[in-house]
Structure formats: C-alpha cells, structure tokens
Design an enzyme around this catalytic site. Structure first.
Site, PDB file in Angstrom:
ATOM      1  N   HIS A  11       0.868  -1.193   0.000  1.00 46.97           N
ATOM      2  CA  HIS A  11       0.000   0.000   0.000  1.00 46.97           C
ATOM      3  C   HIS A  11       0.894   1.229   0.000  1.00 46.97           C
ATOM      4  O   HIS A  11       2.070   1.169   0.329  1.00 46.97           O
ATOM      5  CB  HIS A  11      -0.969   0.022   1.195  1.00 46.97           C
ATOM      6  CG  HIS A  11      -0.306   0.006   2.542  1.00 46.97           C
ATOM      7  ND1 HIS A  11       0.074   1.143   3.199  1.00 46.97           N
ATOM      8  CD2 HIS A  11       0.041  -1.023   3.349  1.00 46.97           C
ATOM      9  CE1 HIS A  11       0.623   0.830   4.364  1.00 46.97           C
ATOM     10  NE2 HIS A  11       0.623  -0.474   4.486  1.00 46.97           N
ATOM     11  N   ARG A 417       0.379  14.035   5.590  1.00 40.34           N
ATOM     12  CA  ARG A 417      -0.106  15.282   6.173  1.00 40.34           C
ATOM     13  C   ARG A 417      -0.044  16.445   5.179  1.00 40.34           C
ATOM     14  O   ARG A 417       0.930  16.577   4.433  1.00 40.34           O
ATOM     15  CB  ARG A 417       0.721  15.663   7.403  1.00 40.34           C
ATOM     16  CG  ARG A 417       0.876  14.577   8.444  1.00 40.34           C
ATOM     17  CD  ARG A 417      -0.437  14.264   9.126  1.00 40.34           C
ATOM     18  NE  ARG A 417      -0.213  13.365  10.244  1.00 40.34           N
ATOM     19  CZ  ARG A 417      -1.027  12.384  10.596  1.00 40.34           C
ATOM     20  NH1 ARG A 417      -2.128  12.162   9.889  1.00 40.34           N
ATOM     21  NH2 ARG A 417      -0.767  11.629  11.636  1.00 40.34           N
ATOM     22  N   ARG A 448     -14.298  13.655  13.881  1.00 44.92           N
ATOM     23  CA  ARG A 448     -12.881  13.730  13.530  1.00 44.92           C
ATOM     24  C   ARG A 448     -12.298  15.097  13.892  1.00 44.92           C
ATOM     25  O   ARG A 448     -12.852  16.141  13.560  1.00 44.92           O
ATOM     26  CB  ARG A 448     -12.695  13.460  12.036  1.00 44.92           C
ATOM     27  CG  ARG A 448     -13.199  12.105  11.571  1.00 44.92           C
ATOM     28  CD  ARG A 448     -12.128  11.085  11.603  1.00 44.92           C
ATOM     29  NE  ARG A 448     -11.065  11.419  10.673  1.00 44.92           N
ATOM     30  CZ  ARG A 448     -11.120  11.183   9.362  1.00 44.92           C
ATOM     31  NH1 ARG A 448     -12.188  10.592   8.836  1.00 44.92           N
ATOM     32  NH2 ARG A 448     -10.110  11.517   8.590  1.00 44.92           N
TER      33      ARG A 448
END
Length: 597
Positions: A11, A417, A448
C-alpha cells in the site's frame, strides 16, 4: 550520482530521487492516479521524480527497492504451512500474484524502467530506519521502527552514527503492534491501512474500560519492551480477516458494521487499545534509551504516525529530542531504500542539516502561475490576481470573516499530512467550524478532529507540546482548554479560545510553521494574527473523504466545486463562491458579497 528509491505492491506506493545525496523529489503514486493508498507500480511518481531531476531512466546509477521480496515470500509460505489447512482461501488468492509478478520484481523493475544498471534491495525495516535516521538533524541517535509487518520484522531498534546503521533487536511476525491496532481498527468498522487514524481520533471519546482485558488476553508486554500477542484471538496470519469469533466473544458481540452508528463499546475499545499502544511504545522507548544511552530518538514505520503516543514519549523526558519521519509509513520506504543505497551501499558521507534534510516535506510537484492561469481560462473561470503581500492580507480577511479556504501553493507534501501547501484552512475560533468542515466540505465523520497550524515562535502561548512539530506528528495540550461530558456530547462542551482545533481531551495535533520552511504560509498566519489576535488556523488536507490530497490545479478545482468551500487560492489567483454556491468573479463582487472593506 542519481539514485531512485521505489516502494510498491502493498500500500502507499511511492518513488524518491536522490541526486548527489540530496532529496530532489518524492511523491506517492496515489496523488497522480487519484486512487487512495494506491499500491501499484509507481509509474507516475517515478516519471515526476525523473522530470524534477532533469534526467531520464538511463541516467540512473542505482535503483533501490524498499524490501526483500523473497524474504517476504518465505514468511508467507511458512505462515500458511504453520496454519494449514486454515488459510487455504487466502493462500489461493495471494499465490498467483506472487508467482506471476512479485517473485520477478527485478525483471519487472528493469522492464518498467527500460534500464539495466545496479539494482539494490533493502530490508523493509532497514528502509524505515534509514528514512528515520539519515534525514534527521542528529549526528548520532537511536531509532525505533514499528509497523504492521515487513518481511518478518514488525519492530526494530538500533543506532545510527554518521553513515552507518546498526539494528540491535527485532520483534517478528505475527507479533505486531501495528497489526494489533489494525485489528481493533477493523473491529470498530474502519478500513485497515487507512482507518487507523480514525481509531486514534475516536479514542478520546471513550473510557479505558478494556485495558485490563487487552493486557490479560491479547498482549503480553515484557520488561525489555518486547511483546507477544495471543494468536488464538487473531486470524490475520492465515485468513483474509483480522479477527474471528473468539475476539468478538471477548468484546461482547460482532464487529461494528461500516457506516453504522457508534456505540459506547467502540469508543471504549478505541480508547483502550490506544492506551495499551502508548504503554507498549513507552516501554520500548525506555528500553532503547537504557540499551543505547543515546540522547536522541528517531521514529519511522506506520505506528510512528500515532502522534498521541509520540507526544507521550516526548514528554516522558527519556530523550532530549525526537525526530519523526513525515512519510513514516510504506511511502517513506522509497526514501529509506534510496538513502540505504547512497550511505550504506555506496559508503557516502552524510551531511547533517540544521532542521533536517526533508526540506519541510515539500518534495512533490509544483505548478507555476502560468499553469494555474491556463486551467482557470480553460474552464472560463473568473478570478482575482494579487501579489504575495496583498494575497496574504486578503485571504486573512476572508478567513476572519468565517470563510473556508482551499490553499494550493508551491510543492506538494510528501507523506500523509497537509502542511500548508495542499491545505483547507479555516478560522479556529468558531464553535461550528469543526462540524461544518467535516460534514459539508470533507464529507467525513463529525467526530474527527482538526489540526492547528501556528508560527513556531507563537506555539508556546497556545499549546503545550514541548518541542517544534513541523510535520504535525506530535499531540500536546491546548492551553486554557477544558472539556466536560461523556461520549459525543463532549463535542458540545469544549471550552477553548480555539475550539475548532481542540479535541475532546483538550489536546491538538500541532503543526509549528517556521518562516524559512514555508514563508508564504507563515506570513498568512501572521496576517491572520494581525487581524484577529490569533496566530492559529485550522489546517486539514485538501481532499474529500476517500480521495487522496489534491496534486494538480485541476484536482483542486474539482474538489473546490464538489464541496462547500468558499474560496480557492492557487498561486496568486483567488476564486470565490457566492452564498448560492456560484463562483463570484471580481474583487468588487467579492467585497460586496461579504461586506468587506
């Protein structure tokens, strides 16, 4: 010398180019294909790196791959044999992929690149260790790498000095903190390898009521920082799922189905496993300090993205300083393998930089004002064009007026990020900002949290982090914040000067912004402070749920139009929407629309 590092086929595929030992470019494949966590061969990322370096594949001296495929294949075969006849379905699913492609990776790499030079394979956790230590600002340091699994290793620690790495100890599969956390991620209804950060965000809503159960039944934490899992409760070695019936029975029923309501159980499970992970990492950090006697610690591997645990290690005082690789997961393996080739294989000396060698993680593609103008004109979109000084003052005014801004500037970030280059920005002082941005712009779960950006020189007044946090990988307390209540009601009971970035445990995942790393973004923060007295902005990644962070101006325009964002700023160009969602074109219209002077 040109060195290309590659990670893929698990991944977060990525590529990285070193030229003369300096990082020229690095990017994840997902940003180009728009397939989140894309594991495929990173053709687009490689093409970008070569373009950025002004070279072709034939100019490469070394290509480095981030793990050893034959060792990984050995682990899979041994695991299947150990659990047989269980796991037959998983075995039949995975073996064709290995036999057709993954066992032939050297041939695949040469064919894809049309290249016949030196090919190097680094062990997975050595790639993590290299990505942690070599770019760090330390002459020497300890390192700790923790993730799901590489070939056999799931955790390692050791030391780095100059251009050398030495691994001192490892924990091997199936015992893995990353896979333990992923098991709870799946059980709470999130996707493995992408939902772990959601579990971390859910944790503060719960109570640590399952900590004793986890430590008694699932994991044995040793004095030397090592650990062992009770594999009776896990099915990932032999199956296509993380847990089975015994795990569900231990925690009072089946796993939560995705997209269904959260119960108190999921909140408590998230809090409990987070607390256990923090204890485990704290134990390892303590042992690493005792064994190495090093003053500095470098972290990498997917578990190093657990910024709550990182913050606790920092505040423990075990080490004088921490440095965490911003692309800590598998994407960072591309960088680590390239650095292994340069420093270890080629024995090249290492230059230590004042901040670090990551250049703020701004290592992806940039687009000129001409590129941006071409996209705007192609769509017939009207805009306002401002110079830098006018731009930051104007955008600060819009933010202070409550507008949500898509901010697209400079080179794209490497790693998960957004750090002020591909960001969505908002005023943190509003109580409804967190809910509005989550539901109407990001299209994601309302619980969140959002991260704050703050100039590094102002951080201490607003947050108790204990160190600079340029890559948004440390959590610290929000000063003068207080939260009451239980579960999701805590969202409505946040008392803070900046409630939109204050999580329900009165903390925040802070990004400290240094002027020399990102001057335009730093100037925007200071302009916002001049207008409001607050130097903090909400900073969340420029994307919607299920999609990667935007890469190109076209990606940014598409995301802007699909959401309730008010403003899009790309380079020097500003596009806005009116109250009905249509684009507002001229500065005069914008000022009239929002009553700005």
């Amino acid at each position: 010398m040109n060195v290309l590092g590659i990670s893929c086929w698990y991944h977060d595929a990525a590529a990285c180019l070193l030229q003369g030992g300096r990082i020229t470019a690095a990017a994840q494949e997902e940003r180009f294909t728009r397939n989140k966590h894309d594991p495929s061969f990173p053709r687009n990322a490689i093409a970008y790196c070569l373009r950025e370096g002004g070279i072709q594949a034939q100019d490469l001296d070394i290509v480095a791959f981030y793990d050893k495929p034959f060792l990984k294949f050995e682990r899979l075969l041994e695991t299947y044999l150990s659990y047989a006849p269980k796991g037959l379905r998983s075995f039949l699913t995975s073996m064709p992929v290995w036999l057709k492609r993954r066992l032939w990776i050297p041939d695949v790499l040469r064919k894809e690149l049309d290249w016949s030079g030196t090919l190097i394979f680094s062990e997975h956790h050595l790639s993590h260790a290299a990505s942690a230590f070599f770019p760090s600002p330390f002459e020497r340091a300890a390192f700790l790498t923790t993730d799901g699994v590489g070939e056999w290793t799931t955790t390692s620690f050791g030391t780095g000095a100059g251009n050398e790495l030495r691994i001192l100890a490892e924990v091997h599969f199936p015992h893995s903190l990353g896979l333990l956390y992923s098991a709870f991620t799946a059980f709470c209804g999130f996707r493995v390898n992408s939902g772990e950060y959601k579990l971390m965000g859910l944790a503060p809503y719960g109570r640590p009521s399952y900590v004793d159960t986890i430590k008694k039944e699932l994991i044995d934490l040793k004095e030397d920082g090592s650990f062992r899992l009770n594999m009776d409760f896990f099915s990932y070695p032999a199956g296509l799922t993380m847990t089975g019936a015994k795990f569900a029975h231990l925690f009072g029923g089946p796993a939560r189905l995705p997209e269904t309501a959260f119960s108190q159980r999921e909140m408590d499970l998230a809090r409990s496993v987070q607390q256990v992970i923090e204890e485990a990492i704290g134990n390892m950090a303590r042992y690493v300090r005792e064994e190495t006697q090093e003053s500095y610690l470098c972290l990498a591997g997917g578990v190093a993205l657990n910024c709550v645990a990182n913050g606790k290690v920092l505040r423990s005082g075990l080490f004088d300083r921490l440095w965490i690789q911003p692309a800590a997961g598998d994407a960072g393996g591309a960088l680590g393998s390239a650095l292994m080739a340069w420093h270890v294989h080629e024995s090249k000396e290492r230059a230590v930089h004042q901040d670090d060698a990551m250049q703020g993680a701004f290592l992806g593609p940039a687009f000129s004002d001409d590129d941006i103008l071409s996209e705007l004109e192609q769509d017939g979109i009207a805009f306002e064009c401002l110079d830098d000084a006018a731009l930051v003052d104007y955008v600060a005014t819009l933010l202070a007026a409550g507008k949500v801004v898509g901010w697209f500037q400079g080179r794209m970030e490497y790693g998960p990020r957004a750090l002020g280059s591909r960001s969505i920005l908002a005023d943190p002082r509003g109580r409804e900002v967190q809910r509005r941005v989550n539901l109407k712009i990001k299209y994601r779960e309302s619980f969140r949290p959002f991260a704050p950006s703050v100039p590094v020189e102002d951080a201490g007044e607003w947050f108790a982090v204990g160190a600079e946090s340029p890559y948004m990988l440390l959590v610290g307390a929000v000063r003068d914040a207080h939260v009451e209540g239980e579960g999701f009601e805590r969202l409505r009971n946040i008392e803070s000067r900046i409630p939109a970035v204050t999580h329900v445990d009165a903390t925040a995942r802070v990004q400290t912004v240094h002027r020399r790393a990102n001057e335009l973004y730093w100037r925007l923060l200071k302009a916002f402070e001049m207008q409001t007295g607050c130097p903090v902005l909400v900073n969340t990644s420029f994307n919607v749920r299920g999609e990667p962070i935007v890469c190109t101006p076209r990606d940014a325009l598409t995301c802007f139009r699909r959401t309730h964002m008010d403003v899009l700023v790309m380079g020097r160009y500003v596009v806005m929407k009116g109250e009905a969602g249509e684009e507002v074109f001229t500065k005069e219209q914008i000022r009239a629309e929002y009553g700005l002077d």
